[in-house]
Design a protein around this motif. Structure first.
Motif, PDB file in Angstrom:
ATOM      1  N   LEU A 118       0.675  -1.332  -0.172  1.00 53.99           N
ATOM      2  CA  LEU A 118      -0.272  -0.011  -0.031  1.00 53.99           C
ATOM      3  C   LEU A 118       0.890   1.444  -0.043  1.00 53.99           C
ATOM      4  O   LEU A 118       0.182   1.753  -0.832  1.00 53.99           O
ATOM      5  CB  LEU A 118      -1.082   0.388   1.049  1.00 53.99           C
ATOM      6  CG  LEU A 118      -2.133  -1.054   1.143  1.00 53.99           C
ATOM      7  CD1 LEU A 118      -2.992  -1.229   2.167  1.00 53.99           C
ATOM      8  CD2 LEU A 118      -3.325  -0.902   0.065  1.00 53.99           C
ATOM      9  N   GLY A 119       2.089   1.472   1.140  1.00 52.56           N
ATOM     10  CA  GLY A 119       3.018   2.247   1.022  1.00 52.56           C
ATOM     11  C   GLY A 119       4.217   2.863   0.160  1.00 52.56           C
ATOM     12  O   GLY A 119       4.264   4.233   0.006  1.00 52.56           O
ATOM     13  N   TYR A 120       3.818   1.898  -0.599  1.00 52.71           N
ATOM     14  CA  TYR A 120       5.585   1.637  -1.407  1.00 52.71           C
ATOM     15  C   TYR A 120       5.724   1.302  -3.040  1.00 52.71           C
ATOM     16  O   TYR A 120       6.359   1.082  -3.388  1.00 52.71           O
ATOM     17  CB  TYR A 120       6.607   1.112  -0.032  1.00 52.71           C
ATOM     18  CG  TYR A 120       7.235   2.343   0.406  1.00 52.71           C
ATOM     19  CD1 TYR A 120       7.841   2.736   0.844  1.00 52.71           C
ATOM     20  CD2 TYR A 120       6.864   1.077   1.859  1.00 52.71           C
ATOM     21  CE1 TYR A 120       8.180   3.234   2.274  1.00 52.71           C
ATOM     22  CE2 TYR A 120       6.993   2.183   3.625  1.00 52.71           C
ATOM     23  CZ  TYR A 120       7.824   3.009   3.117  1.00 52.71           C
ATOM     24  OH  TYR A 120       7.904   3.534   4.571  1.00 52.71           O
ATOM     25  N   ASN A 121       4.160   1.173  -3.144  1.00 59.34           N
ATOM     26  CA  ASN A 121       4.237   0.070  -4.119  1.00 59.34           C
ATOM     27  C   ASN A 121       5.443  -1.285  -5.274  1.00 59.34           C
ATOM     28  O   ASN A 121       5.822  -0.945  -6.284  1.00 59.34           O
ATOM     29  CB  ASN A 121       4.024   0.864  -5.772  1.00 59.34           C
ATOM     30  CG  ASN A 121       3.505   2.834  -5.738  1.00 59.34           C
ATOM     31  OD1 ASN A 121       2.143   2.532  -4.550  1.00 59.34           O
ATOM     32  ND2 ASN A 121       3.883   3.694  -5.105  1.00 59.34           N
ATOM     33  N   LEU A 122       4.907  -1.634  -3.420  1.00 61.51           N
ATOM     34  CA  LEU A 122       6.164  -2.850  -3.553  1.00 61.51           C
ATOM     35  C   LEU A 122       5.642  -4.203  -3.509  1.00 61.51           C
ATOM     36  O   LEU A 122       4.347  -4.836  -3.680  1.00 61.51           O
ATOM     37  CB  LEU A 122       7.103  -2.817  -2.783  1.00 61.51           C
ATOM     38  CG  LEU A 122       8.094  -1.339  -2.783  1.00 61.51           C
ATOM     39  CD1 LEU A 122       8.905  -1.501  -1.186  1.00 61.51           C
ATOM     40  CD2 LEU A 122       9.199  -1.531  -3.688  1.00 61.51           C
ATOM     41  N   PRO A 123       6.404  -5.051  -4.748  1.00 60.22           N
ATOM     42  CA  PRO A 123       6.166  -6.790  -4.165  1.00 60.22           C
ATOM     43  C   PRO A 123       6.649  -7.122  -3.302  1.00 60.22           C
ATOM     44  O   PRO A 123       7.063  -8.689  -4.002  1.00 60.22           O
ATOM     45  CB  PRO A 123       6.765  -7.046  -6.252  1.00 60.22           C
ATOM     46  CG  PRO A 123       7.496  -6.183  -5.844  1.00 60.22           C
ATOM     47  CD  PRO A 123       7.735  -5.189  -5.911  1.00 60.22           C
ATOM     48  N   LYS A 124       5.258  -7.329  -2.952  1.00 62.48           N
ATOM     49  CA  LYS A 124       5.686  -7.911  -1.378  1.00 62.48           C
ATOM     50  C   LYS A 124       4.574  -9.276  -1.092  1.00 62.48           C
ATOM     51  O   LYS A 124       2.938  -8.871  -1.880  1.00 62.48           O
ATOM     52  CB  LYS A 124       5.341  -7.555  -0.146  1.00 62.48           C
ATOM     53  CG  LYS A 124       6.817  -6.275  -0.354  1.00 62.48           C
ATOM     54  CD  LYS A 124       6.880  -5.167   1.282  1.00 62.48           C
ATOM     55  CE  LYS A 124       7.828  -4.448   1.069  1.00 62.48           C
ATOM     56  NZ  LYS A 124       8.032  -4.115   2.827  1.00 62.48           N
TER      57      LYS A 124
END
Length: 354
Positions: free
Chosen positions: A227-233
Motif C-alpha cells: 500500500l505505502g511503497y508500491n512494492l511486490p511483496k
C-alpha cells in the motif's frame, strides 16, 4: 603491389585491430569473474518450515481496507512508525542512534497514516550481484519504467541482478525478514554506458534498480510495502540463521515447503568504515503511475568479496527457485556481507517520464 593496395591493407589491419580491441573490452569483464555458485537442493524439497514458539500476543489494526495483525503493545502498536528515540534507546540501550537524531520524520497518508522515513535501527544483510541474460530481464521491466531507466549492460547481452537477504532485527515495524531480487539499472534518463554507468553510481553512492520480488515474513511488512511503497511483496516463512562461518536465509513457499536458501560467508569486517549510500527504486503504483522511493543506508560493519565460493544459492523446484533459474545467472560480480547497518526508508513520490 601498388601503393593504393598497401594503403588499403594497412587501413584494413588498423580497422581489424580496433574491432578486436572493442570486442575484448566488451567481453573482458566477464572473463575475470568467478562462476555463480548455484546448488541443487532436491534433497530438502520435503523440508517444512517450523514456526518458533513465541509469547507475543497479537491484536489487529485497520490499514486501508485490511485488518492487519501486529504485536500487542509492541513498538508499532504504540507509535505507528513514529516512536520517540528515547523509547528506542530505552528498549535497545546499546544502539547508536546518533544518525537518526539528524533525520526528521514527516507525516504521510499513503492509504494509511505513516511517518517517513521509516527507521531501521539494527539490521543485517547479504547481497550477491550476478550477471544475467539481458533479453530475459529487460522483458521484466514495464515499458513505462524503461522510458526512465535501462538495465545496465555489463557486457553485450549481459545485465545485472542483485539478490539481497535482509534481517531487520529492530525497526519502527518491530522485526522481520525480507528477500529482494532487483534489476540493476541506470540513473533516470541517463545514457547506458555499461560498466562506466555502474562505476558512476558506485562512486556517487547512489544505486538504482527495479524491484522484481520482495517477499517478507510478517503481514504488517507486506501490507505496508504494497500500500505505502508500491512494492511486490507477499507473505512467506523465512528463517534467518547466523553461525561461526555463515549468515544464511532459508525461504519457503506459502504452504511452508522449502524453496531456496542463500548462504553467505562471514567476512572480516575489522577494517570497516561507516558510510552512507542510497538505494533508489522506481515502480508503478496500482493506477499505473510511476513512483520513486529510496532508502538511505548507513553501513557500520561491511566487507565485500568477488570469490564465487563466498556466496551460494541452494535452489529447488519451488516458485522463487524457478524464477531465479529463469534469469540465467552465470557469474558473480560482487558479494557484500553486512552484519550491521542502519537505514531510513522514504515513502515514494510520483515521477513523470517527461
Amino acid at each position: 603491389m601498388s601503393k593504393v593496395n598497401l594503403k588499403n591493407r594497412k587501413i584494413a589491419k588498423i580497422f581489424l585491430g580496433v574491432v578486436i580491441i572493442v570486442i575484448t573490452l566488451a567481453f573482458f569483464p566477464s572473463f575475470l569473474l568467478n562462476d555463480a555458485l548455484l546448488n541443487s537442493s532436491t534433497g530438502t524439497l520435503n523440508e517444512h518450515f517450523e514456526k518458533e514458539s513465541t509469547s507475543n500476543i497479537f491484536t489487529e489494526i485497520k490499514m486501508g481496507d485490511l485488518q492487519v495483525p501486529i504485536i500487542k503493545d509492541g513498538i508499532y502498536d504504540k507509535y505507528r512508525s513514529n516512536p520517540p528515540l528515547s523509547f528506542v534507546k530505552e528498549q535497545k540501550p546499546n544502539l547508536d542512534l546518533s544518525w537518526f537524531i539528524t533525520l526528521e520524520k514527516e507525516r504521510k497518508d499513503v492509504g494509511f497514516v505513516t511517518y517517513s522515513p521509516n527507521f531501521y535501527y539494527s539490521n543485517s544483510s547479504i547481497t550477491a550481484i550476478y550477471t544475467a541474460d539481458m533479453d530475459t530481464i529487460s522483458k521484466l521491466i514495464p515499458s513505462s519504467v524503461k522510458e526512465i531507466v535501462k538495465p545496465i549492460s555489463f557486457s553485450p547481452g549481459i545485465g545485472l541482478i542483485a539478490i539481497t537477504s535482509y534481517a531487520y532485527h529492530y525497526c519502527d515495524n518491530g522485526s522481520y525478514n525480507e528477500l529482494s531480487i532487483s534489476i540493476v539499472t541506470t540513473t533516470p534518463r541517463a545514457k547506458n554506458f555499461g560498466l562506466i554507468s555502474l562505476v558512476g553510481e558506485l562512486n556517487n553512492k547512489s544505486l538504482w534498480g527495479y524491484v522484481l520480488k520482495l517477499p517478507v515474513d510478517t503481514e504488517l511488512a507486506r501490507v505496508r510495502g504494497v500500500l505505502g511503497y508500491n512494492l511486490p511483496k507477499w507473505l512467506i516463512p523465512i528463517k534467518y540463521e547466523l553461525d561461526n562461518n555463515n549468515m544464511s536465509f532459508s525461504y519457503y513457499n506459502e504452504e511452508g515447503i522449502f524453496d531456496f536458501s542463500m548462504v553467505g560467508k562471514r567476512l572480516d569486517v575489522k577494517k570497516s568504515e561507516t558510510s552512507i549510500s542510497r538505494l533508489n527504486f522506481i515502480n508503478v503504483d496500482i493506477q499505473g503511475r510511476l513512483t520513486h522511493g529510496y532508502s538511505d543506508v548507513r553501513a557500520i560493519k561491511k566487507a565485500s568479496s568477488t570469490s564465487g565460493e563466498d556466496i551460494q544459492l541452494n535452489l529447488s523446484n519451488g516458485p522463487i527457485s524457478k524464477f531465479i533459474k529463469s534469469l540465467k545467472i552465470k557469474k558473480l560480480v560482487r558479494y557484500d556481507y553486512q552484519p550491521e547497518f542502519q537505514a531510513a526508508l522514504y515513502t515514494p513520490n510520483f515521477l513523470t517520464n517527461e
